[in-house]
Structures are given as structure tokens and as C-alpha cells.
Motif scaffolding. Structure first.
Motif, PDB file in Angstrom:
ATOM      1  N   LEU A 233       0.849  -1.182   0.000  1.00 38.30           N
ATOM      2  CA  LEU A 233       0.000   0.000   0.000  1.00 38.30           C
ATOM      3  C   LEU A 233       0.892   1.241   0.000  1.00 38.30           C
ATOM      4  O   LEU A 233       1.630   1.488   0.973  1.00 38.30           O
ATOM      5  CB  LEU A 233      -0.926   0.025   1.221  1.00 38.30           C
ATOM      6  CG  LEU A 233      -2.248  -0.735   1.101  1.00 38.30           C
ATOM      7  CD1 LEU A 233      -2.030  -2.215   0.840  1.00 38.30           C
ATOM      8  CD2 LEU A 233      -3.099  -0.547   2.360  1.00 38.30           C
ATOM      9  N   LEU A 279      -5.094   4.146   5.279  1.00 42.19           N
ATOM     10  CA  LEU A 279      -5.612   3.268   6.322  1.00 42.19           C
ATOM     11  C   LEU A 279      -7.022   3.619   6.755  1.00 42.19           C
ATOM     12  O   LEU A 279      -7.733   2.786   7.289  1.00 42.19           O
ATOM     13  CB  LEU A 279      -4.680   3.309   7.541  1.00 42.19           C
ATOM     14  CG  LEU A 279      -3.277   2.723   7.337  1.00 42.19           C
ATOM     15  CD1 LEU A 279      -2.486   2.800   8.631  1.00 42.19           C
ATOM     16  CD2 LEU A 279      -3.364   1.278   6.870  1.00 42.19           C
ATOM     17  N   VAL A 306      -9.367  -0.588   4.253  1.00 45.01           N
ATOM     18  CA  VAL A 306      -8.341  -1.212   3.422  1.00 45.01           C
ATOM     19  C   VAL A 306      -8.915  -2.404   2.668  1.00 45.01           C
ATOM     20  O   VAL A 306      -8.617  -2.616   1.487  1.00 45.01           O
ATOM     21  CB  VAL A 306      -7.153  -1.634   4.309  1.00 45.01           C
ATOM     22  CG1 VAL A 306      -6.167  -2.463   3.506  1.00 45.01           C
ATOM     23  CG2 VAL A 306      -6.470  -0.407   4.891  1.00 45.01           C
ATOM     24  N   LEU A 324      -0.478  -7.095   4.413  1.00 45.39           N
ATOM     25  CA  LEU A 324      -0.354  -5.755   3.868  1.00 45.39           C
ATOM     26  C   LEU A 324       0.907  -5.080   4.398  1.00 45.39           C
ATOM     27  O   LEU A 324       1.145  -5.073   5.612  1.00 45.39           O
ATOM     28  CB  LEU A 324      -1.571  -4.898   4.241  1.00 45.39           C
ATOM     29  CG  LEU A 324      -2.842  -5.061   3.398  1.00 45.39           C
ATOM     30  CD1 LEU A 324      -3.394  -6.467   3.445  1.00 45.39           C
ATOM     31  CD2 LEU A 324      -3.904  -4.068   3.859  1.00 45.39           C
ATOM     32  N   TYR A 326       2.384  -1.436   4.571  1.00 45.74           N
ATOM     33  CA  TYR A 326       1.901  -0.058   4.420  1.00 45.74           C
ATOM     34  C   TYR A 326       3.069   0.904   4.584  1.00 45.74           C
ATOM     35  O   TYR A 326       3.738   0.919   5.624  1.00 45.74           O
ATOM     36  CB  TYR A 326       0.821   0.234   5.456  1.00 45.74           C
ATOM     37  CG  TYR A 326       0.254   1.636   5.386  1.00 45.74           C
ATOM     38  CD1 TYR A 326      -0.621   1.981   4.368  1.00 45.74           C
ATOM     39  CD2 TYR A 326       0.604   2.604   6.330  1.00 45.74           C
ATOM     40  CE1 TYR A 326      -1.158   3.263   4.293  1.00 45.74           C
ATOM     41  CE2 TYR A 326       0.076   3.884   6.258  1.00 45.74           C
ATOM     42  CZ  TYR A 326      -0.797   4.206   5.242  1.00 45.74           C
ATOM     43  OH  TYR A 326      -1.311   5.477   5.164  1.00 45.74           O
ATOM     44  N   ILE A 358      -0.995  -6.634   9.075  1.00 41.69           N
ATOM     45  CA  ILE A 358      -0.565  -5.368   8.490  1.00 41.69           C
ATOM     46  C   ILE A 358       0.733  -4.946   9.168  1.00 41.69           C
ATOM     47  O   ILE A 358       0.846  -4.979  10.393  1.00 41.69           O
ATOM     48  CB  ILE A 358      -1.635  -4.271   8.660  1.00 41.69           C
ATOM     49  CG1 ILE A 358      -2.926  -4.654   7.924  1.00 41.69           C
ATOM     50  CG2 ILE A 358      -1.124  -2.925   8.138  1.00 41.69           C
ATOM     51  CD1 ILE A 358      -4.041  -3.643   8.066  1.00 41.69           C
ATOM     52  N   VAL A 360       3.573  -1.726   9.195  1.00 42.31           N
ATOM     53  CA  VAL A 360       3.877  -0.353   8.800  1.00 42.31           C
ATOM     54  C   VAL A 360       5.379  -0.253   8.564  1.00 42.31           C
ATOM     55  O   VAL A 360       6.179  -0.580   9.456  1.00 42.31           O
ATOM     56  CB  VAL A 360       3.419   0.649   9.874  1.00 42.31           C
ATOM     57  CG1 VAL A 360       3.815   2.061   9.478  1.00 42.31           C
ATOM     58  CG2 VAL A 360       1.911   0.560  10.086  1.00 42.31           C
TER      59      VAL A 360
END
Length: 554
Positions: A233, A279, A306, A324, A326, A358, A360
Motif C-alpha cells: 500500500l 488506512l 483497506v 499488507l 503499508y 498489516i 507499517v
């Protein structure tokens, strides 16, 4: 007089023929017409094993695990009850509810080491010994081999009493006496084989929530296939030109893990890059750290916005696992995740039960005045895939018990899954498959019993019989300790039961209920039946009248 008598006789003969004709038509209609009509319009329903299906409602699991306890020279306890070799069985029964019980049975075989095993235990390191012992062990799924070495052996590091390898073996110090050894053996079997808690978690649909642990509903349900989607993402492509080698990372980290699970289910892996995907939650700016924070209570609100962009589960036949990565936009960097206590999460990632995870990934870019946009970002796939692989293990239900400090656990390596961890997963999935088949067949039998006009075709009945036979075979194989064949039988049972349950012919709206059937056929049969009924009524009245007339005598 003679002519009148003849005419009367002829009239009586004509009436008799009429009565016989009416009775013949009525007899043909009742004896042949009605059964033929009923037979040609009835709903075909093949026979099903209702008694066997009802018996599946009460599940008594008997799980048997073969365990070989091998004594190295100098490790034999002095209080051993009898000389080697000998067998011993440890059995424990757990009642989950009135209709479900688990009997755990460890079939222990005590023996001495062979010459090859003695040579392997003379290795310099415990890792070398484990690798050398591996081809000498029982390689069948679900089996364990525990090597007992002397208490003073230098093969294990100082302070370590138990070594758990990445195959199906462990090394245990003998300890002081048989009681201490048995305590360590019980710890090893609880870690490397099935436990009551792991089997109870697999039966979460049949067990009250009070009996389940906090992670019981974290993993995905057993399925014949899974789809794994990795998504990058990038909400700010004008600032970040992100490159990730997802193909190489999947081949190096994920594929060995999936190859080990290949006989358990079918897997498909794909990836995608989504631009301008945010997000959906505005992070909070922290002045002290000059960073943005996502609190734990805001994480559930991240999934839905998402997921709307992913679009991977809309047309999928199997459960989808979403992972994911991100990369936060430049205006919200760096972005960190907090846990429930407000501390920063070390991996800067979180996972959602039965959905995915997810992570980050913050970009360490130069200061804005020196930046030439977009910044070129090469993702560190080693760090990312370590997190995703750990989340993948959790979502498949591969969890480890809390280990005492004197235990040393060998890393599974690139495969990401030790052999004994695979066995633990198969124990749970086999039990879960059996419970799923029991629920499916019971629901199907109740449905077919309640709605009598549903057609049961022969192929549906054959699938039901095949599912019942397969689930009975799986239960028998579990009791015999043959995990591989038990799992394969449970998969066949799931496949057959789902084919039967979702067969298109089991749609009662395609067939007429009995009241509509009569409403359609009565207008056709009534015009034909009225003359016959009137004739029968006339014959009955004439017969009744003849009985009342006095008999004439000369």
C-alpha cells in the motif's frame, strides 16, 4: 305375460352388466390407476445411513501417539520398574461436553540405543547429533523419539535439560530417578505432540467459550485450500517510489513453509500494489517523539477501509489470508503502532484473527529541503517476511507452548515449520475435520427429514455414504496412532460431505409440495372420477333396496 317377464329379465341383465362395468372401472382406477399415479409423481429419495449419521453426533476422540524413549549408555535410572525393552501406556480422558470427549493416549516404548544411535550421540554439538539421528528415527507423522542422555553429558549446553530438535526427536537429561525423568518426558510430549488445549481449540464450535483459551479463534478454520495475498500500500506515490522483491521473498521464505503444508491443503499466492490506499484512520501526532502513533483501540478500524480496496475475497472459493505492507505518506511519517499498554510494538505490525496482518514500513528519508521526490525506497524484505511468516504461523494455528528456561528449542530454519509442529497442526486439523463432517451430515439429515419432498439422488446418497465411511476410518486411524492416513481420510470426508450438502438438486423449491400436487391433479381426475363414484353410489342404493324387498314365494 311371457313377453313382460322376458323384458324384465333383459332389463335386469342390462343393469347387472352396468353394475359389473362400473365395479370394473372402479377396481381398475383404485388397484392400478392410483398406485401408478402415486408412483410416477412421488419424490425419489435414495436411502441414507441415518443411524450412522446420528452416531456421529456424539464424538469420542481417541488420540494415540507412539513415543520411543531411548536410553543412552549411563542414563538408565536405577529405579526402572523392569528391564529393557518394555512398553507403557499413559492415558487421560477429558470430557468437553456431554456429546464430545477426548482420550489422549501416549504409547511409550522404552529401549536402549543401537550402535548407530550411540555413534550419533557422540557428536560435538547437539545440532550435529540431531541431524545424524534423524534418518535413524521413525519418520511416520505423529511419532516422537526421546533420547535420554546422562545427567553429566556435555552434549547439551550448561543449564539446559531438554533439547527439542526440528524433526521428531528430543534429547533429555536423565535426571535423578524415574520420577524426574517421567516429569521431563511429560513436558516434552506436551510441547511436541497434541495437548488437550490444542484439541479443544480445534473443537471451538462444540465447546463453550469459557473452556477456550484467548487464541482459540485466532487461526483460520480448516479448509481444502487457501489464497494468500501480499499487498503493498503506497498512499503517497508522488513522494515514495517503493520497490519490493516480493517474488524472491515468497520463493525464499513463504514457499518452503507452504511446501511443507502442501498435502494439507492447496495454496495459491499472489501480490499487488495499491496506490493512494490509506488506512482510513488518522494517526495521532506525538510531540515528544516527533512521530505519529496508532493506538491499539484504533487498529480494528483500519481493516474495513483497506479491505474495500483489496477485492481479493469477493470471488474466492477459499479463505483469503491478507498481508499488507503499508508505507505511510510523507505527512504522517514516521508512523508507529502502540499496544494496549501504550508501548511501541517492536515489529510495528499487528494481525487480525482469521483475516491477516498489516505491517507499517517507515521510510528513513532525508530532510524535506534536501529531498528530490519521489524518494526511491527499497524494502528490506528480510525484515518484512520475518514478520509475515510469524503472522502466517499464527493464522494457521502453529503456536508453541510456553517453554521452561531449561528447554532449548531448535529453529526450524528456512522451512519455517518443524516436523513436530506439523504433527501438532495435523492432529488439530484432523479432529476439526471430523467435527465439521459430523455437523455437516447431521444438518443435512435433519434438513432431508424435515422436508420430505426434496429429491435425494443416488449420487448424493453415495457421497453421504462415502463421507460416513471416511470419517469412521479417520476416527479408527486416530485411535491407532496413524496420523497421516487419519488426516487423509478426514479430508475425503470433508470433500464428500460438502459435495452432498451443496448439491444443486437439494433445492426443495424446484419440486411441488403435496398440497400443490393435489391442486393440479384434482381438476384432471375429478371429471373422470365423478361418473364412477355416481355409478358406485347407484349400485349401493339398489343393493340396499333389494335387501328391503320381501322375497316372493309361490
Amino acid at each position: 305375460m311371457a313377453a313382460a317377464a322376458g323384458a324384465a329379465a333383459a332389463d335386469e341383465a342390462e343393469k347387472a352388466r352396468g353394475r359389473r362395468a362400473a365395479l370394473s372401472f372402479a377396481a381398475i382406477a383404485v388397484v392400478l390407476g392410483l398406485p401408478l399415479w402415486w408412483r410416477t409423481t412421488e419424490t425419489y429419495r435414495a436411502a441414507l445411513p441415518y443411524a450412522d449419521i446420528a452416531a456421529l453426533g456424539e464424538l469420542s476422540f481417541q488420540l494415540a501417539a507412539p513415543v520411543a524413549v531411548v536410553f543412552a549408555p549411563g542414563s538408565l535410572p536405577g529405579d526402572l520398574p523392569r528391564p529393557l525393552p518394555f512398553r507403557e501406556t499413559q492415558e487421560e480422558e477429558t470430557l468437553l461436553n456431554p456429546r464430545t470427549s477426548i482420550t489422549s493416549r501416549y504409547e511409550m516404548v522404552y529401549r536402549s540405543t543401537t550402535a548407530q544411535e550411540e555413534a550419533a550421540l557422540d557428536a560435538v554439538t547437539v545440532q550435529e547429533a540431531d541431524a545424524t539421528l534423524h534418518p535413524l528415527q521413525d519418520a511416520s507423522l505423529g511419532s516422537l523419539t526421546v533420547y535420554v542422555i546422562p545427567e553429566t553429558s556435555s552434549l547439551l549446553p550448561q543449564g539446559i535439560s531438554v533439547y527439542v530438535g526440528k524433526h521428531r526427536s528430543a534429547l533429555v537429561r536423565a535426571g535423578e530417578g524415574l520420577a524426574a525423568l517421567r516429569a521431563r518426558l511429560q513436558q516434552v510430549t506436551q510441547i511436541m505432540s497434541f495437548t488437550t488445549s490444542s484439541i479443544t481449540a480445534a473443537l471451538s464450535d462444540r465447546v463453550p467459550a469459557s473452556q477456550l483459551g484467548p487464541d482459540a479463534r485466532r487461526h483460520f478454520k480448516s479448509s481444502l485450500g487457501y489464497e494468500i495475498t501480499f499487498s503493498l500500500l503506497n498512499p503517497d506515490p508522488k513522494s515514495h517510489a517503493v520497490h519490493w522483491d516480493i517474488e524472491g521473498a515468497v520463493s525464499h521464505y513463504v514457499q518452503p513453509f507452504l511446501d511443507k503444508l502442501s498435502f494439507m491443503a492447496n495454496f495459491s499466492v499472489d501480490s499487488q500494489i495499491l496506490y493512494y490506499a490509506v488506512l482510513g484512520v488518522t494517526p495521532r501526532f506525538d510531540k515528544e517523539s516527533s512521530s505519529f502513533l496508532l493506538s491499539a483501540h484504533s487498529l480494528p478500524h483500519v481493516i474495513n477501509p483497506v479491505e474495500a480496496r483489496l477485492g481479493s475475497s469477493a470471488a474466492s472459493l477459499y479463505p483469503v489470508l491478507n498481508f499488507l505492507l503499508y508505507v505511510p505518506e510523507r505527512s504522517h511519517s514516521p508512523l508507529y503502532i502502540q499496544d494496549k499498554d501504550g508501548a511501541l510494538v517492536g515489529t510495528n505490525a499487528f494481525h487480525s484473527p482469521r483475516w491477516g496482518g498489516i505491517m507499517v514500513y517507515n521510510v528513513e528519508g532525508p530532510a524535506p529541503p534536501q529531498a528530490s521526490l519521489p524518494l526511491h525506497v527499497d524494502v528490506d524484505m528480510v525484515r518484512v517476511m520475518e514478520v509475515f511468516l510469524a503472522q502466517l504461523r499464527l493464522l494457521f494455528g502453529v503456536s508453541r507452548e510456553v517453554l521452561p528456561p531449561e528447554f532449548l528449542l531448535e529453529s526450524p530454519g528456512n522451512e519455517g515449520l518443524a516436523d513436530w509442529e506439523l504433527d501438532r497442526l495435523l492432529w488439530a486439523r484432523t479432529v476439526e475435520n471430523v467435527a465439521t463432517v459430523s455437523t455437516t451430515l447431521t444438518s443435512l439429515a435433519q434438513l432431508l427429514d424435515k422436508i420430505g419432498n426434496i429429491v435425494i439422488k443416488d449420487d448424493v446418497a453415495s457421497e453421504v455414504y462415502r463421507a460416513v465411511a471416511a470419517v469412521q476410518s479417520a476416527m479408527a486411524e486416530l485411535a491407532a496412532g496413524r496420523l497421516h492416513s487419519a488426516f487423509q481420510a478426514s479430508k475425503e470426508a470433508v470433500t464428500s460431505s460438502e459435495r452432498a450438502f451443496f448439491d444443486p438438486s437439494l433445492l426443495h423449491l424446484l419440486y411441488f409440495p403435496d398440497d400443490q400436487k393435489f391442486a393440479i391433479y384434482i381438476p384432471l381426475f375429478l371429471p373422470m372420477a365423478v361418473p364412477i363414484l355416481l355409478s358406485l353410489a347407484k349400485i349401493f342404493r339398489e343393493a340396499k333396496q333389494r335387501k328391503k324387498e320381501p322375497t316372493k314365494t309361490d
